[in-house]
Design an enzyme around this catalytic site. Structure first.
Site, PDB file in Angstrom:
ATOM      1  N   HIS A  37       0.839  -1.205   0.000  1.00 41.10           N
ATOM      2  CA  HIS A  37       0.000   0.000   0.000  1.00 41.10           C
ATOM      3  C   HIS A  37       0.876   1.258   0.000  1.00 41.10           C
ATOM      4  CE1 HIS A  37      -2.809  -2.858   2.245  1.00 41.10           C
ATOM      5  NE2 HIS A  37      -3.527  -2.500   1.199  1.00 41.10           N
ATOM      6  N   GLY A 149      -2.888  -1.673  -7.502  1.00 41.86           N
ATOM      7  CA  GLY A 149      -1.807  -2.636  -7.598  1.00 41.86           C
ATOM      8  C   GLY A 149      -2.029  -3.748  -8.621  1.00 41.86           C
TER       9      GLY A 149
HETATM   10  P1  AMP Z   1      -6.537  -3.753  -0.476  1.00 46.71           P
HETATM   11  O1  AMP Z   1      -6.360  -2.961   0.789  1.00 46.71           O
HETATM   12  O2  AMP Z   1      -6.114  -5.169  -0.362  1.00 46.71           O
HETATM   13  O3  AMP Z   1      -7.917  -3.561  -1.071  1.00 46.71           O
HETATM   14  O4  AMP Z   1      -5.531  -3.139  -1.526  1.00 46.71           O
HETATM   15  C1  AMP Z   1      -5.538  -1.760  -1.844  1.00 46.71           C
HETATM   16  C2  AMP Z   1      -4.655  -1.527  -3.048  1.00 46.71           C
HETATM   17  O5  AMP Z   1      -3.320  -1.946  -2.740  1.00 46.71           O
HETATM   18  C3  AMP Z   1      -5.091  -2.325  -4.286  1.00 46.71           C
HETATM   19  O6  AMP Z   1      -4.948  -1.494  -5.419  1.00 46.71           O
HETATM   20  C4  AMP Z   1      -4.125  -3.476  -4.292  1.00 46.71           C
HETATM   21  O7  AMP Z   1      -3.906  -4.008  -5.578  1.00 46.71           O
HETATM   22  C5  AMP Z   1      -2.874  -2.816  -3.756  1.00 46.71           C
HETATM   23  N1  AMP Z   1      -1.974  -3.835  -3.188  1.00 46.71           N
HETATM   24  C6  AMP Z   1      -2.287  -4.804  -2.304  1.00 46.71           C
HETATM   25  N2  AMP Z   1      -1.214  -5.590  -2.058  1.00 46.71           N
HETATM   26  C7  AMP Z   1      -0.198  -5.105  -2.824  1.00 46.71           C
HETATM   27  C8  AMP Z   1       1.162  -5.486  -3.033  1.00 46.71           C
HETATM   28  N3  AMP Z   1       1.699  -6.517  -2.415  1.00 46.71           N
HETATM   29  N4  AMP Z   1       1.896  -4.748  -3.900  1.00 46.71           N
HETATM   30  C9  AMP Z   1       1.349  -3.694  -4.557  1.00 46.71           C
HETATM   31  N5  AMP Z   1       0.085  -3.287  -4.403  1.00 46.71           N
HETATM   32  C10 AMP Z   1      -0.688  -3.970  -3.556  1.00 46.71           C
END
Ligand code: AMP
Length: 284
Positions: A37, A149
């Site tokens: 994030h 991501g």
């Molecule tokens: P989430 O909180 O899981 O909904 O993720 C929020 C954002 O962070 C989304 O756009 C995800 O794709 C991105 N994200 C989650 N994990 C990763 C990671 N390991 N590397 C890069 N981006 C990430």
């Protein structure tokens, strides 16, 4: 960092910045922040004048009530992390603020094929919930740029299409997957892995890397079968899917043409936790 809890507050904040000619990058999250994030926040800060992050655990994208309930919510820690990154504002709304009327999906979108396979096939209604919340957040925040991501590759493709369908003037930027030292893709769910499951989870990224190494040497059909078996044979691990698809259409392919971009995507369950990961095999 401004902590904004209402739609009115965040709209006023963003509107003021845009009137000053500033670009506004937006990073929507469900919290339990990690380096993945934070890399999105950093990319937004590098590309835009102002960065707004949101933390909202969206109930409409969970098909499993237990998963929603157990989703980690360390808000104080998240706020400290965002402050260390010099994030300009955090939008931290309640469910009522995001969905003042009801949790019903409301408008649904025709994504064609891209919401059907992989996550779409295994998590009923998940992408309707994702599209609903991202559309609502974009409607509220009205950012100039949106950072998401590659970790959630299929989600990224769906949001890309959503922006096209809704004709929003927002530029979508894909950010690379951030991994733990051993290769495991960072995820808010990783904290729920017990030591045994954590040790096994590393096979996901290892398998994806090996499939990439074999790409061009072995057939796609063989690699798909090999990848699936490699993960399935880990004791206590079960594979929801292991697919090699056209990175644009997400259609299954047995062979790649010259111009095609190709991606391998996996979803597995280990120690009661569902993890996803992917790797681009061929880019143009
Ligand atoms: P989430 O909180 O899981 O909904 O993720 C929020 C954002 O962070 C989304 O756009 C995800 O794709 C991105 N994200 C989650 N994990 C990763 C990671 N390991 N590397 C890069 N981006 C990430």
């Amino acid at each position: 960092m401004e902590i904004l809890k209402t739609v009115k507050e965040v709209q006023k904040f963003v509107q003021t910045q845009k009137e000053l000619g500033k670009t506004v990058g937006f990073v929507p999250t469900m919290g339990a922040l990690h380096e993945g994030h934070l890399s999105l926040i950093r990319q937004s800060r590098a590309a835009c004048t102002i960065t707004v992050c949101s933390i909202f655990v969206n109930p409409t994208q969970f098909d499993d009530p237990a998963d929603l309930e157990k989703y980690p919510r360390p808000v104080e820690r998240d706020i400290n992390m965002l402050e260390s990154e010099d994030c300009d504002a955090l939008f931290l709304p309640s469910v009522e603020e995001v969905y003042p009327e009801s949790l019903d999906a409301g408008e649904t979108y025709d994504f064609g094929f891209i919401d059907k396979p992989m996550e779409g096939a295994h998590r009923t209604g998940h992408f309707d919930g994702v599209a609903q919340v991202v559309n609502r957040l974009l409607e509220i925040v009205q950012p100039t740029h949106l950072f998401m991501g590659q970790k959630d590759y299929q989600q990224f493709k769906i949001i890309d299409r959503l922006i096209e369908l809704t004709k929003r003037p927002t530029q979508l930027v894909m950010c690379a997957i951030v991994r733990e030292e051993d290769g495991l893709a960072m995820s808010s769910r990783n904290v729920r892995l017990n030591p045994d499951a954590r040790a096994k989870a590393v096979t996901i990224s290892q398998t994806l890397r090996q499939v990439k190494a074999g790409f061009g040497h072995k057939s796609i059909v063989e690699l798909k079968k090999w990848g699936f078996e490699q993960l399935e044979r880990v004791d206590g691990m079960s594979v929801d899917y292991f697919e090699i698809v056209d990175a644009d259409t997400l259609k299954n392919i047995d062979e790649a043409t010259e111009s095609q971009q190709v991606i391998a995507c996996a979803a597995v369950r280990v120690g009661g936790i569902r993890l996803i990961d992917n790797i681009l095999l061929k880019v143009n």
